[in-house]
Design a protein around this motif. Structure first.
Motif, PDB file in Angstrom:
ATOM      1  N   ILE A   1      19.742  54.081  25.846  1.00  0.00           N
ATOM      2  CA  ILE A   1      18.872  53.019  26.350  1.00  0.00           C
ATOM      3  C   ILE A   1      19.697  51.869  26.926  1.00  0.00           C
ATOM      4  CG2 ILE A   1      17.209  51.246  25.653  1.00  0.00           C
ATOM      5  CD1 ILE A   1      16.172  53.270  23.573  1.00  0.00           C
ATOM      6  N   LEU A   2      20.719  51.436  26.183  1.00  0.00           N
ATOM      7  CA  LEU A   2      21.562  50.329  26.649  1.00  0.00           C
ATOM      8  C   LEU A   2      22.264  50.686  27.958  1.00  0.00           C
ATOM      9  CD1 LEU A   2      23.225  49.106  23.319  1.00  0.00           C
ATOM     10  CD2 LEU A   2      21.401  48.001  24.604  1.00  0.00           C
ATOM     11  N   SER A   3      22.814  51.892  28.031  1.00  0.00           N
ATOM     12  CA  SER A   3      23.544  52.290  29.235  1.00  0.00           C
ATOM     13  C   SER A   3      22.623  52.393  30.442  1.00  0.00           C
ATOM     14  CB  SER A   3      24.261  53.628  28.992  1.00  0.00           C
ATOM     15  OG  SER A   3      25.243  53.498  27.986  1.00  0.00           O
ATOM     16  N   LEU A   4      21.459  53.005  30.247  1.00  0.00           N
ATOM     17  CA  LEU A   4      20.506  53.115  31.354  1.00  0.00           C
ATOM     18  C   LEU A   4      20.003  51.745  31.792  1.00  0.00           C
ATOM     19  CD1 LEU A   4      18.382  56.233  30.350  1.00  0.00           C
ATOM     20  CD2 LEU A   4      19.851  56.012  32.350  1.00  0.00           C
ATOM     21  N   ALA A   5      19.745  50.858  30.834  1.00  0.00           N
ATOM     22  CA  ALA A   5      19.284  49.514  31.171  1.00  0.00           C
ATOM     23  C   ALA A   5      20.340  48.766  31.974  1.00  0.00           C
ATOM     24  CB  ALA A   5      18.932  48.740  29.898  1.00  0.00           C
ATOM     25  N   LEU A   6      21.598  48.863  31.542  1.00  0.00           N
ATOM     26  CA  LEU A   6      22.677  48.202  32.266  1.00  0.00           C
ATOM     27  C   LEU A   6      22.832  48.782  33.665  1.00  0.00           C
ATOM     28  CD1 LEU A   6      25.112  46.318  32.472  1.00  0.00           C
ATOM     29  CD2 LEU A   6      26.494  48.089  31.384  1.00  0.00           C
ATOM     30  N   GLY A   7      22.844  50.116  33.774  1.00  0.00           N
ATOM     31  CA  GLY A   7      23.042  50.744  35.069  1.00  0.00           C
ATOM     32  C   GLY A   7      21.934  50.430  36.053  1.00  0.00           C
TER      33      GLY A   7
END
Length: 432
Positions: free
Chosen positions: A12-18
């Motif tokens: 979730i964090l990685s997708l949100a950042l990307g």
């Protein structure tokens, strides 16, 4: 929180950042030097790849669609590795110094990525060509060399922007290899716990090449550690010095905790291995797992904002603020959940502690965001123009990179779906 839960949070964090980062790069109106603009886009796609990989793996391999989980996670990790290598070639110091070189370098990385995907599809997912250790070797060498060049540049020991180049090289290196640095002592002592994630097992050549990648990451980490020890002895300590010291000290403690255990198996350094006690499993979770899932996007957020890869203005401030607050709050909540799961507290006491933390922390997300975007560091183009060639790219070139990455990721996910429907054997083509 279980490791699968951490993978889900990390996804979730990685997708949100990307995704948020791509919105910011497309909407910003201020001009940014070409290699920073490309670096911002590549960094965002790196986290989209890792978000997909972590997300699909969080469901586990026990279900009926285990082939899709295995293939999609592996394929997106291969795209991730290629994107990381391309990032190292242009940021913080561009080794691809002309438009022609950049085009050739991007095509070379794309070609290698497609070859490795083809090897995983048509030969075996654990064949040497389908390995992922190349990113550790290539990026570690490039960022390690950049660090040495700018950290020890004569007459620029106190120059904020020159030293900033070495700082971001350290942070990028730690972002990619930090979970390996937590086990660096095991490499020197030849301990079994160091050799985690042998590529699915069963292929000695692949396992050897993967171990070589892990060893290379440790060697480059030791080089940076020794460099920072020397600089501290000279009185030139920086914030990144504390970061590398922290990771390496935790690595020493990890050796004390994990010495005598067996191989960690697969899982990217996030799983406990053979014969691990409950405490050893917990230690693996709060070190390697936390970095692998949550610290990577936090470091990525810091690099994007603090080093000026994305510039925040009134037009895009709300998107940037939402992006930063979501990452900080979700990561903090997950860490609190981990702490509460480790400490045997009653539900009422846990709720009380959480309430106190929230009361004292009100507004700190806003302050964290403001500190991130204030005074972004400019790299020394005028001071050391030799290292930073100024090139002009059309906007269509930046859009083409986004389209190419979106198509590539969509292709590998679709390919994983086809292989799932075909009941392919990931480890041998003979049983198709």
């Amino acid at each position: 929180m279980a490791v699968d839960g951490l993978l889900a949070v990390g996804g979730i964090l990685s997708l949100a950042l990307g995704a948020s980062g791509l919105i910011l790069t497309r909407s910003q109106k201020q001009e940014i030097i070409w290699n920073k603009r490309f670096a911002a886009q590549i960094l965002c796609w790196i986290f989209i790849c890792k978000g997909i990989a972590n997300g699909v793996r969080s469901v586990g391999f026990e279900g009926e669609s285990w082939r899709f989980v295995l293939y999609s996670g592996h394929f997106t990790d291969q795209v991730f590795a290629g994107a990381v290598m391309l990032l190292a070639l242009i940021f913080p110091v561009p080794l691809l110094r002309t438009k022609k070189q950049f085009k050739f370098g991007a095509l070379a990385v794309l070609g290698y990525t497609l070859i490795s995907i083809g090897a995983a599809t048509f030969i075996s997912i654990n064949t040497p060509l389908a390995g992922l250790s190349d990113a550790y070797i290539v990026c570690g060498f490039i960022w390690g060399t950049v660090y040495l060049k700018f950290r020890f540049m004569s007459n620029y020991e106190d120059h904020k922007e020159v030293q900033g180049v070495s700082d971001v090289a350290i942070l990028l290196f730690i972002m990619v290899t930090g979970h390996i640095l937590f086990r660096w002592v095991g490499f020197l002592t030849r301990s079994n716990y160091f050799y985690f994630m042998d590529i699915y097992g069963g292929n000695i050549t692949s396992d050897y090449l993967w171990s070589m990648g892990l060893a290379a990451a440790v060697i480059f980490g030791i080089v940076i550690l020794l460099g920072e020890i020397y600089q501290v002895a000279q009185g030139n300590i920086r914030g990144t010095s504390y970061v590398i010291f922290t990771y390496m000290i935790i690595g020493v403690v990890s050796h004390i905790v994990l010495a005598g255990t067996g191989l960690s198996g697969s899982g990217g350094g996030t799983d406990a291995g053979d014969g691990y006690t409950k405490w050893q499993g917990i230690w693996t979770e709060i070190t390697s797992s936390v970095h692998f899932t949550m610290m990577r996007p936090i470091l990525g957020l810091y690099i994007l904002f603090h080093y000026g890869l994305v510039k925040i203005t009134e037009d895009n401030e709300q998107v940037g603020k939402t992006m930063a607050i979501v990452l900080i709050v979700v990561a903090t909540s997950a860490l609190l959940e981990i702490i509460q799961s480790l400490i045997p507290l009653t539900e009422m006491l846990s709720a009380g502690i959480l309430g106190i933390a929230i009361a004292f922390g009100i507004g700190w997300e806003e302050r964290s965001f403001q500190s991130l975007i204030s005074n972004p560091l400019r790299f020394p183009i005028r001071v050391k123009g030799l290292y930073f060639p100024e090139l002009e790219f059309e906007r269509s070139s930046y859009f083409a990179l986004d389209k190419g990455m979106a198509i590539l990721i969509g292709f590998v996910v679709f390919l994983a779906f086809i292989l799932e429907l075909s009941s392919a054997d990931p480890f041998t083509m003979s049983n198709w």
